[in-house]
Design a protein around this motif. Structure first.
Motif, PDB file in Angstrom:
ATOM      1  N   ASP A 161       0.833  -1.209   0.000  1.00 38.24           N
ATOM      2  CA  ASP A 161       0.000   0.000   0.000  1.00 38.24           C
ATOM      3  C   ASP A 161       0.867   1.257   0.000  1.00 38.24           C
ATOM      4  OD1 ASP A 161      -2.316  -1.491   0.053  1.00 38.24           O
ATOM      5  OD2 ASP A 161      -2.428  -1.510   2.252  1.00 38.24           O
ATOM      6  N   TYR A 181       7.358  12.039   7.707  1.00 42.32           N
ATOM      7  CA  TYR A 181       7.697  11.177   6.588  1.00 42.32           C
ATOM      8  C   TYR A 181       9.177  10.855   6.716  1.00 42.32           C
ATOM      9  CZ  TYR A 181       7.112   9.456   1.795  1.00 42.32           C
ATOM     10  OH  TYR A 181       7.018   8.685   0.669  1.00 42.32           O
ATOM     11  N   PRO A 212      -3.248   9.863  -4.333  1.00 42.57           N
ATOM     12  CA  PRO A 212      -2.539  10.032  -3.053  1.00 42.57           C
ATOM     13  C   PRO A 212      -1.467  11.101  -3.140  1.00 42.57           C
ATOM     14  CG  PRO A 212      -1.834   8.026  -4.170  1.00 42.57           C
ATOM     15  CD  PRO A 212      -2.982   8.564  -4.953  1.00 42.57           C
ATOM     16  N   SER A 236       1.953   4.508   1.484  1.00 42.67           N
ATOM     17  CA  SER A 236       1.971   5.045   2.845  1.00 42.67           C
ATOM     18  C   SER A 236       3.094   6.067   2.921  1.00 42.67           C
ATOM     19  CB  SER A 236       2.196   3.915   3.859  1.00 42.67           C
ATOM     20  OG  SER A 236       3.519   3.406   3.735  1.00 42.67           O
ATOM     21  N   PRO A 237       3.205   6.791   4.035  1.00 40.08           N
ATOM     22  CA  PRO A 237       4.324   7.733   4.156  1.00 40.08           C
ATOM     23  C   PRO A 237       5.679   7.099   3.954  1.00 40.08           C
ATOM     24  CG  PRO A 237       2.696   8.209   5.823  1.00 40.08           C
ATOM     25  CD  PRO A 237       2.235   6.953   5.147  1.00 40.08           C
ATOM     26  N   ASN A 238       5.835   5.836   4.360  1.00 37.15           N
ATOM     27  CA  ASN A 238       7.127   5.174   4.210  1.00 37.15           C
ATOM     28  C   ASN A 238       7.366   4.648   2.801  1.00 37.15           C
ATOM     29  OD1 ASN A 238       8.208   5.536   6.775  1.00 37.15           O
ATOM     30  ND2 ASN A 238       7.100   3.778   7.605  1.00 37.15           N
ATOM     31  N   THR A 239       6.291   4.405   2.044  1.00 38.67           N
ATOM     32  CA  THR A 239       6.457   3.775   0.736  1.00 38.67           C
ATOM     33  C   THR A 239       6.124   4.693  -0.431  1.00 38.67           C
ATOM     34  OG1 THR A 239       4.178   2.926   0.688  1.00 38.67           O
ATOM     35  CG2 THR A 239       5.863   1.551   1.757  1.00 38.67           C
ATOM     36  N   TYR A 240       5.623   5.881  -0.149  1.00 38.58           N
ATOM     37  CA  TYR A 240       5.176   6.772  -1.229  1.00 38.58           C
ATOM     38  C   TYR A 240       6.298   7.027  -2.230  1.00 38.58           C
ATOM     39  CZ  TYR A 240       3.253  10.840  -3.651  1.00 38.58           C
ATOM     40  OH  TYR A 240       2.803  11.691  -4.615  1.00 38.58           O
TER      41      TYR A 240
END
Length: 798
Positions: A206, A280, A271, A208-212
């Motif tokens: 998904d 982040y 997003p 997310s802040p870690n994966t954007y």
């Protein structure tokens, strides 16, 4: 920084253990001088560099060392700890564009031997696989993956845009003696493994802040990897080399379906980066591995969006880099066509080479495109896919929230890529077309389309075509044609020529289509555009209901405008024919050209008469304003009454005129009639109209069909959109790219000279064979004209 970095080699021995490299790869003994005998040595990129001094954290020297080693002549095995150290780089050092170009050139020189491009791609695939593990993934794993895809993108782009002709040498196969984990690569190629893991990560992890950031970088990497299409000609051929695109096409159908769904969900949900930069982790400047610190420093022609844009764009509700990149990747994938030589073609190799540019169509075919099929078979997730007999369709299908997709398209249709997506859905996906046609709020889609056509002068010809084809596809449905006249608009604020108050959506559509014909007649002069507009009007004609006075006047005015053009051409042709008297070859050619154009306008005039005839035959009682407009301008039809192409249609029109003129004469009174009085007589007599004496003609119905080889239009068109994407306001690519910035045009789009750019990604225009490049010089403030030349990815002022 200076163009070269100077290292104090006397300090190196103190930190020789920084890298646990093999003895054979450690620095030369001569570097272990005493401090008092220290000397300064210039680091030359591409040589086997000395290990940088250890300051307890990554330093500028460390970065120079690692990149220099990566592009150098010495090959490091997959198992070397060098790769882990390289991918832990924070990239918080300043590097001008010419240094990046130097590094790219060196890797291009050494890669055939070191295979470092293939190896970093392999490590990228491994980190992506680790990132998809079920248990908690440490942020460092994501950051290493981001670095891997970032570095790969930089060098891969250079390899692609620097390819000479058809000679694209990426050297993606590893040496036979390379120790490769069997459970990872298996029997796949490197490009297949990478594409599989890229798609799998985007599908399964998904945003997310870690994966954007990793999601965004992977999508940009895909665009770079697929940009090999830019090297090919406008028509796909069997010798085209698109290794990453072909690898994507070979993925499992379930993964393809899931990937198409995820791209569209990204586009729908749009997003954005969280508001709080500190929350982040990979954006946090305090993080040792803060990869975004490199933006604006690694180079001007790299692939990351500047952090200033990423953070500031949060306030733009419709702006989402991830959504835009997702759409671009989807459009490239669904319009890809791989040309394959038929197995029946048994010619020898020399014959194949000789005929490579002109293979007969019967000797080649296009392989199936699974992404196109996935989009065509997508269904609304709220409905089960059941056919008219009630039988469920077999096989998995992409399930999408059609309602959200419809609303998102309505919001984003000002963007040309959104128009192309809408076209692709309506043309290829019958389920989505049916969904659109039953919506009661068709103004959600139609109003931005009509507004874009109203502003046609600021649109590209291709965008106008796409918008008109969308309207033509919709007009093929009779329920659509009926419903648009029932939807009343309180006002149309963007229409400036006239106040349109309480106008039906159908009347507005007629007005805009006629306006587009007039614009085309004066500017583009494109026969296909004329035909598409008139075909849509012809589809609408039998279903017109209470067409407004203004729309009715414009419809009759359209015939008047075309007739004047027709008469002018006929007069010029006759004059040229008399002057030439048949003696001049050039004169005969000119007369022939005029005759051809005259025939085109004859067809247009007949089509407008068909439209008027359809309204009078099938919908006269509901359209008194059309009758009034024809009566008011009846003199424009008189010159064509005996024309062999028009006389039958005009007989019906004059039957109507005779009927209403006689009713007017019967009620004629002394003095002039007001408009309202005339219209009232028409309305009363419309009720008694029975259509006596009218000839019934076959009802016109136009349908849209793609050409036999649509790829010759769509593939170049998609890439033109990808390469010209901007977000409507200034984006500084980097601290070193300010000299690339020319001006903000009046329309607000960013203009570059000599370079295409998107999201900080530029492509060498000299390498593009897919479509012609026209790059005029631009004017800067103070009327200073500047051109920028592009050579191997560098920018140089002449």
């Amino acid at each position: 920084m200076n163009n070269a970095v100077y290292l104090n080699l006397s300090a190196i021995e103190k930190r020789i253990a920084y890298f646990n490299l093999d003895q054979s790869r450690r620095p030369d003994k001569r570097t272990t001088e005493a401090p008092s005998q220290a000397r300064q040595t210039r680091l030359t990129m591409g040589s086997v560099p000395s290990t940088p001094r250890n300051s307890g954290a990554f330093s500028q020297d460390t970065a120079e060392y690692l990149i220099g080693t990566f592009v150098g002549a010495e090959s490091f095995p997959l198992s070397s700890e060098f790769w882990q150290k390289l991918l832990e780089l924070p990239f918080n050092f300043q590097w001008p564009a010419h240094r990046v170009h130097e590094a790219c050139e060196l890797l291009a020189k050494n890669n055939y031997r070191t295979k470092h491009l293939a190896k970093i791609l392999f490590h990228l695939a491994c980190y992506l696989q680790e990132s998809m593990s079920a248990s908690g993934v440490p942020p460092l794993v994501y950051e290493k993956a981001v670095n891997a895809v970032y570095i790969t993108s930089v060098f891969l782009k250079h390899f692609i845009e620097s390819a000479q002709g058809d000679n694209l040498e990426l050297h993606l196969s590893l040496d036979e003696n390379e120790a490769i984990p069997k459970d990872i690569l298996r029997d796949q190629t490197i490009e297949s493994l990478v594409m599989q893991n890229v798609l799998s990560f985007i599908v399964s992890v998904d945003v997310s802040p870690n994966t954007y950031l990793l999601h965004l970088e992977l999508l940009n990497f895909m665009l770079i990897a697929m940009s090999t299409q830019l090297l090919c000609g406008p028509s796909p051929g069997p010798n085209d080399m698109n290794p990453f695109l072909d690898a994507a096409m070979a993925q499992d159908s379930s993964l393809v379906n899931s990937f198409v769904r995820k791209l569209l969900l990204n586009y729908i949900t749009r997003p954005n980066i969280p508001f709080s930069r500190a929350s982040y982790s990979v954006f946090n400047e305090g993080s040792q591995s803060s990869v975004l610190q490199r933006v604006g420093s690694a180079a001007a022609n790299l692939v990351l969006l500047p952090v200033s844009y990423l953070i500031s764009s949060r306030s733009e509700g419709s702006k989402s880099p991830l959504a835009d990149s997702s759409l671009h990747v989807l459009l490239v994938l669904i319009h890809y066509h791989k040309c394959v030589v038929s197995k029946d073609y048994t010619g020898n190799e020399n014959n194949k080479m000789a005929a490579s540019d002109a293979l007969h169509k019967e000797l080649t075919y296009f392989s199936d495109n699974p992404y196109c099929k996935a989009l065509e078979h997508a269904t609304d997730f709220e409905l089960d896919r059941v056919d008219v007999e009630g039988n469920a369709h077999s096989g998995p299908h992409v399930k999408l929230p059609f309602a959200s997709l419809f609303d998102t398209l309505g919001i984003c249709l000002a963007d040309e890529t959104a128009v192309l997506l809408l076209y692709s859905l309506l043309q290829g996906n019958s389920s989505f077309l049916e969904y659109v046609l039953v919506r009661t709020d068709l103004d959600t889609l139609l109003m931005p389309i009509l507004e874009a056509l109203y502003n046609a002068s600021s649109k590209t010809a291709n965008q106008i075509y796409m918008l008109l084809i969308v309207l033509l596809i919709l007009s093929q449905d009779s329920s659509f044609n009926a419903s648009i006249h029932k939807l009343i608009l309180p006002g149309v604020p963007w229409y400036k020529e006239r106040l349109l108050h309480q106008t039906s959506l159908g009347s507005l559509m007629v007005i805009i289509l006629i306006r587009t014909v007039q614009y085309n007649l004066s500017k583009l002069r494109d026969v296909y555009l004329h035909t598409t507009c008139l075909a849509t009007l012809a589809n609408m004609a039998p279903h017109v209901h209470r067409l407004s006075a203004y729309a009715s006047q414009r419809l009759v005015g359209l015939f008047d405008m075309l007739s004047r053009k027709y008469n002018k051409l006929a007069e010029l042709r006759d004059n040229k024919h008399r002057i030439g008297n048949g003696n001049s070859f050039d004169g005969n050619g000119l007369v022939e050209d005029m005759s051809t154009e005259l025939q085109i306008y004859t067809d247009f005039l007949r089509l407008v008469l068909e439209i008027l005839n359809a309204i009078l035959t099938y919908a006269l009682p509901r359209n008194p304003e059309v009758v009034y407009a024809i009566m008011h301008r009846q003199e424009v039809f008189q010159p064509f009454k005996n024309h062999p192409r028009f006389n039958e249609l005009l007989e019906n029109l004059y039957t109507v005129l005779d009927f209403f003129n006689s009713r007017m004469d019967a009620q004629r009174e002394d003095g002039d009639w007001s408009v309202d009085e005339v219209l009232q007589v028409i309305i009363v007599n419309c009720r008694s109209w029975r259509g006596e004496g009218m000839k019934m003609f076959t009802q016109l119905r136009f349908t849209y069909e793609q050409e036999s080889h649509p790829e010759e239009f769509f593939i170049p068109y998609v890439w033109q959109l990808v390469l010209s994407r901007w977000y409507g306001f200034c984006i500084f690519l980097s601290a070193y790219s300010k000299r690339q910035l020319e001006l903000i045009s009046p329309s607000g789009s960013l203009k570059f000279v000599g370079v295409f750019a998107f999201s900080g990604f530029t492509f060498n225009t000299e390498a593009i064979n897919l479509f012609p490049i026209d790059l005029p010089a631009e004017k800067l403030e103070g009327d200073e004209e500047v051109g920028i030349t592009v050579q191997n990815g560098e920018f140089e002022k002449p």
